[in-house]
Design an enzyme around this catalytic site. Sequence first.
Site, PDB file in Angstrom:
ATOM      1  N   HIS A 199      47.630-110.233  48.313  1.00 55.10           N
ATOM      2  CA  HIS A 199      47.487-110.416  49.759  1.00 55.10           C
ATOM      3  C   HIS A 199      46.058-110.138  50.199  1.00 55.10           C
ATOM      4  CE1 HIS A 199      48.363-106.110  49.246  1.00 55.10           C
ATOM      5  NE2 HIS A 199      47.657-105.918  50.355  1.00 55.10           N
ATOM      6  N   LYS A 209      51.863 -97.981  46.415  1.00 54.27           N
ATOM      7  CA  LYS A 209      51.428 -98.177  47.795  1.00 54.27           C
ATOM      8  C   LYS A 209      52.138 -99.362  48.455  1.00 54.27           C
ATOM      9  CE  LYS A 209      47.208 -98.732  50.548  1.00 54.27           C
ATOM     10  NZ  LYS A 209      45.911 -99.406  50.578  1.00 54.27           N
ATOM     11  N   GLN A 239      43.871-108.760  47.005  1.00 56.81           N
ATOM     12  CA  GLN A 239      44.188-107.502  46.333  1.00 56.81           C
ATOM     13  C   GLN A 239      45.690-107.375  46.110  1.00 56.81           C
ATOM     14  OE1 GLN A 239      44.432-104.226  49.756  1.00 56.81           O
ATOM     15  NE2 GLN A 239      42.541-105.418  49.965  1.00 56.81           N
ATOM     16  N   SER A 298      39.562-108.024  50.922  1.00 61.41           N
ATOM     17  CA  SER A 298      39.641-108.565  49.566  1.00 61.41           C
ATOM     18  C   SER A 298      41.034-109.070  49.234  1.00 61.41           C
ATOM     19  CB  SER A 298      39.236-107.487  48.556  1.00 61.41           C
ATOM     20  OG  SER A 298      40.065-106.351  48.683  1.00 61.41           O
ATOM     21  N   GLU A 352      53.556-101.269  51.542  1.00 59.47           N
ATOM     22  CA  GLU A 352      53.042-101.127  52.913  1.00 59.47           C
ATOM     23  C   GLU A 352      53.645-102.158  53.844  1.00 59.47           C
ATOM     24  OE1 GLU A 352      48.859-101.373  52.086  1.00 59.47           O
ATOM     25  OE2 GLU A 352      48.828-103.549  52.141  1.00 59.47           O
ATOM     26  N   HIS A 379      48.600-103.867  45.217  1.00 63.20           N
ATOM     27  CA  HIS A 379      48.745-102.428  45.017  1.00 63.20           C
ATOM     28  C   HIS A 379      49.696-102.176  43.854  1.00 63.20           C
ATOM     29  CE1 HIS A 379      46.593-102.164  48.718  1.00 63.20           C
ATOM     30  NE2 HIS A 379      47.568-102.744  49.404  1.00 63.20           N
ATOM     31  N   LYS A 425      32.960-105.330  46.218  1.00 68.80           N
ATOM     32  CA  LYS A 425      33.348-104.135  45.459  1.00 68.80           C
ATOM     33  C   LYS A 425      33.785-104.508  44.036  1.00 68.80           C
ATOM     34  CE  LYS A 425      34.913-101.512  49.519  1.00 68.80           C
ATOM     35  NZ  LYS A 425      36.061-100.829  50.154  1.00 68.80           N
ATOM     36  N   ARG A 475      41.419-105.112  43.206  1.00 73.61           N
ATOM     37  CA  ARG A 475      40.777-106.241  43.892  1.00 73.61           C
ATOM     38  C   ARG A 475      40.337-107.318  42.910  1.00 73.61           C
ATOM     39  NH1 ARG A 475      38.690-101.531  46.015  1.00 73.61           N
ATOM     40  NH2 ARG A 475      39.111-101.163  48.223  1.00 73.61           N
TER      41      ARG A 475
END
Length: 423
Positions: free
Chosen positions: A279, A140, A115, A113, A142, A117, A304, A298
């Site tokens: 991203h 989050k 999305q 997706s 990453e 964070h 979802k 998302r």
Amino acid sequence: MEMERQRSVQKLKCTVQNYEWGKKGLDSEVARLCASNSGSKIDPQKPYAEFWMGTHQSGPSFLIDPNNTTSSLSLKDWISDKPDEILGHRVVQKWGSDLPFLFKVLSVAKALSIQAHPDKELATALHKSMPDLYKDDNHKPEMALATTHFQALCGFIAFQELKDVLNNVPEIVQVVGSEVANQVLQTDDEDDKVKSVLRSIFSQLMSADKQMITAATSKLKNRLQTESQVRQLTDKEQLVLQLEEQYSEEDVGVISAFFLNHMKLNPGEALCLGANEPHAYVSGDCIECMATSDNVVRAGLTPKHRDVKTLCSMLTYKQGFPEIMRGVAMNPYVTRYIPPFDEFEVDRCHLPGGESTEFPAVPGPSIFVVTLGKGTICTSNGDHEIVQGDVLFACADTRISVTSASQLRVYRAGVNSMVFGAS
């Protein structure tokens, strides 16, 4: 540094996530690691998307005893019993008695997706208001380190590039309206209003009704298929057609891909993703490390729950091509990737057969995963045979040497060494 403690590394049984975007059966690196790690049989029809190594409640790791039997003791509970000894005093002081990072391997067959964070403040608010959707209150940040050729959408394209998109993709103008599109076209690239104008057009697109998106995407698809007979489509146009095939004409993520940078990483190249940056991973395998969280907001390329309002309000709207990290050589066999986040760093160790290398003792914990080959890990407290799929936890202040019996690939996650004042 405290005096090195006499303790061995601890073998772990880890969790696999079968998200539908994962590669299926033996095509998946995650499946192969999972089978070796847990002895489970691979289902050729099942997607194996993520291999989790850490303490997060959505995919905890468990200790394996010396007889190679999985115990009921989770890594989280084991750490919480003696956090200062296991994590190191400085890590406990900064993050408390839990592992501050989550380590993963991903095998991506189908785009994830679109999305972002949340940062710490937003994560706390989202977890409080919607705990079923946002499982924890942590941020989050990453990093994705490619282990195969890897593609992703990441961050907004430069403003001039966005103007080119509006001039060349009339279907987007059809959705957002000419007034909003003209606002972009008439704004100077250096204008202070650039971010607010970008936010306005992206929010307008992402909030458009399904019927309008379906009509525009269908029109776009037909136009590109026709034009492909007389010209070479751009990489982004080809990607958009691929995304439409994977999802559907009614998914706004397909057409919104034009707003994001299309990244192509070679093995050994990495990408850092800070909080509130849009991203979507597109294809390939990677090692991923992040702060211990599973919070995802998302807005497209997903069946979802979509939280478009939160996503559009949280983004930084920073533009331009993200930096590709290639790491720093620690020795001939180990490359270190140090992101601008305190919680983690990643080492990539590729050893030819019959060679050795050392990981010096550090004041924080480490997790090692073997993705290829076999060899031996040696500590002051004994030797451990290692093979593909083995995951080992090393407590703070544990010096480790690795010797290969064949070509050996090992990845290590640990707390960012900058936190300890080391490079």
